[in-house]
Design a protein around this motif. Structure first.
Motif, PDB file in Angstrom:
ATOM      1  N   UNK A 179       0.829  -1.205   0.000  1.00  9.27           N
ATOM      2  CA  UNK A 179       0.000   0.000   0.000  1.00  9.27           C
ATOM      3  C   UNK A 179       0.861   1.251   0.000  1.00  9.27           C
ATOM      4  N   UNK A 180       0.412   2.243  -0.742  1.00  7.60           N
ATOM      5  CA  UNK A 180       0.945   3.588  -0.649  1.00  7.60           C
ATOM      6  C   UNK A 180      -0.136   4.419   0.033  1.00  7.60           C
ATOM      7  N   UNK A 181       0.245   5.158   1.053  1.00  9.79           N
ATOM      8  CA  UNK A 181      -0.692   6.063   1.723  1.00  9.79           C
ATOM      9  C   UNK A 181      -0.329   7.461   1.271  1.00  9.79           C
ATOM     10  N   UNK A 182      -1.293   8.109   0.632  1.00 12.16           N
ATOM     11  CA  UNK A 182      -1.073   9.417   0.040  1.00 12.16           C
ATOM     12  C   UNK A 182      -1.831  10.469   0.835  1.00 12.16           C
ATOM     13  N   UNK A 183      -1.122  11.510   1.255  1.00 12.73           N
ATOM     14  CA  UNK A 183      -1.737  12.639   1.954  1.00 12.73           C
ATOM     15  C   UNK A 183      -1.557  13.858   1.053  1.00 12.73           C
ATOM     16  N   UNK A 184      -2.679  14.462   0.651  1.00 11.19           N
ATOM     17  CA  UNK A 184      -2.617  15.612  -0.254  1.00 11.19           C
ATOM     18  C   UNK A 184      -3.284  16.811   0.403  1.00 11.19           C
ATOM     19  N   UNK A 185      -2.576  17.917   0.387  1.00 13.96           N
ATOM     20  CA  UNK A 185      -3.098  19.204   0.869  1.00 13.96           C
ATOM     21  C   UNK A 185      -3.249  20.081  -0.365  1.00 13.96           C
ATOM     22  N   UNK A 186      -4.497  20.374  -0.739  1.00 10.57           N
ATOM     23  CA  UNK A 186      -4.798  21.235  -1.883  1.00 10.57           C
ATOM     24  C   UNK A 186      -4.955  22.656  -1.377  1.00 10.57           C
ATOM     25  N   UNK A 187      -4.147  23.554  -1.931  1.00  8.24           N
ATOM     26  CA  UNK A 187      -4.147  24.942  -1.488  1.00  8.24           C
ATOM     27  C   UNK A 187      -4.280  25.863  -2.702  1.00  8.24           C
ATOM     28  N   UNK A 188      -5.508  26.290  -3.034  1.00  2.00           N
ATOM     29  CA  UNK A 188      -5.684  27.192  -4.164  1.00  2.00           C
ATOM     30  C   UNK A 188      -4.941  28.504  -3.920  1.00  2.00           C
ATOM     31  N   UNK A 189      -4.088  28.862  -4.856  1.00  2.00           N
ATOM     32  CA  UNK A 189      -3.300  30.091  -4.682  1.00  2.00           C
ATOM     33  C   UNK A 189      -3.712  31.185  -5.655  1.00  2.00           C
ATOM     34  N   UNK A 190      -4.491  30.803  -6.685  1.00  2.00           N
ATOM     35  CA  UNK A 190      -5.013  31.802  -7.619  1.00  2.00           C
ATOM     36  C   UNK A 190      -6.353  31.296  -8.152  1.00  2.00           C
ATOM     37  N   UNK A 191      -7.443  31.932  -7.721  1.00  2.00           N
ATOM     38  CA  UNK A 191      -8.790  31.547  -8.131  1.00  2.00           C
ATOM     39  C   UNK A 191      -9.245  32.481  -9.249  1.00  2.00           C
TER      40      UNK A 191
END
Length: 185
Positions: free
Chosen positions: A134-146
């Motif tokens: 298993x690969x455990x993936x942690x993703x933090x999405x941070x919109x910097x330009x909307x």
């Protein structure tokens, strides 16, 4: 920051207090836990993924997951990795992990298949857990330009405290496996 149980109590992690569990408002795949900031479009996603071939170096594995996410986001031609580094094992609490890698990347993503594209900075942590394939993936999405034409474009009150990279580091360093039965053992 407070402890959050994941996957029915199989894992625990420390997350920012100001979070919404998106499983309360929409269907989330069984292999994911998704949390959103209540006032921004930031999100933290924790996923249990099929491991990228164990023969591949960790740098290839995390790039593979990043590229797969870019393709799923419709951003394959407009995604880039800015920084990549290993995370020392002594800095993580997921004892079962063989290694942990961290990247920062950017993708230009259209929300809900809109024409408007938003620039999202992605912070991604990858735990390689060969023992469970298993690969455990942690993703933090941070919109910097909307984009102003995006459905995500709205005024965020100046009093709102956005999540930051320290919050993601806390997630990466606090993830713990409590019940290996989640892997079908």
């Amino acid at each position: 920051m407070s402890e959050q149980m994941l996957f029915g109590g199989a894992f625990s992690v420390v997350l920012p207090d100001n979070r919404n569990d998106l499983s309360a408002v929409r269907q989330i795949p069984d292999n994911q836990e998704v949390f959103a900031h209540p006032h921004t479009d930031q999100s933290i996603i924790i996923e249990l993924m099929e491991a990228v071939d164990a023969q591949e170096p960790d740098q290839v594995a995390i790039k593979t997951h990043f590229d797969d996410l870019a393709a799923a986001n419709g951003a394959a031609s407009d995604a880039r990795i800015i920084h990549m580094e290993p995370v020392a094992k002594e800095n993580i609490t997921l004892e079962e992990a063989d290694s942990c890698w961290y990247i920062i990347g950017e993708q230009n993503i259209a929300k809900f298949n809109e024409a408007a594209r938003n620039t999202v900075e992605l912070h991604m942590g990858l735990f390689r857990v060969g023992k469970f394939s298993t690969d455990i993936l942690v993703t933090f999405n941070d919109p910097i330009n909307i984009d102003v034409a995006s459905s995500s474009h709205h005024a965020v009150p100046t009093s709102v405290v956005r999540w930051n990279t320290d919050n993601l580091r806390q997630v990466l360093t606090s993830l713990k496996l409590l019940d290996p039965g989640i892997f079908g053992l």
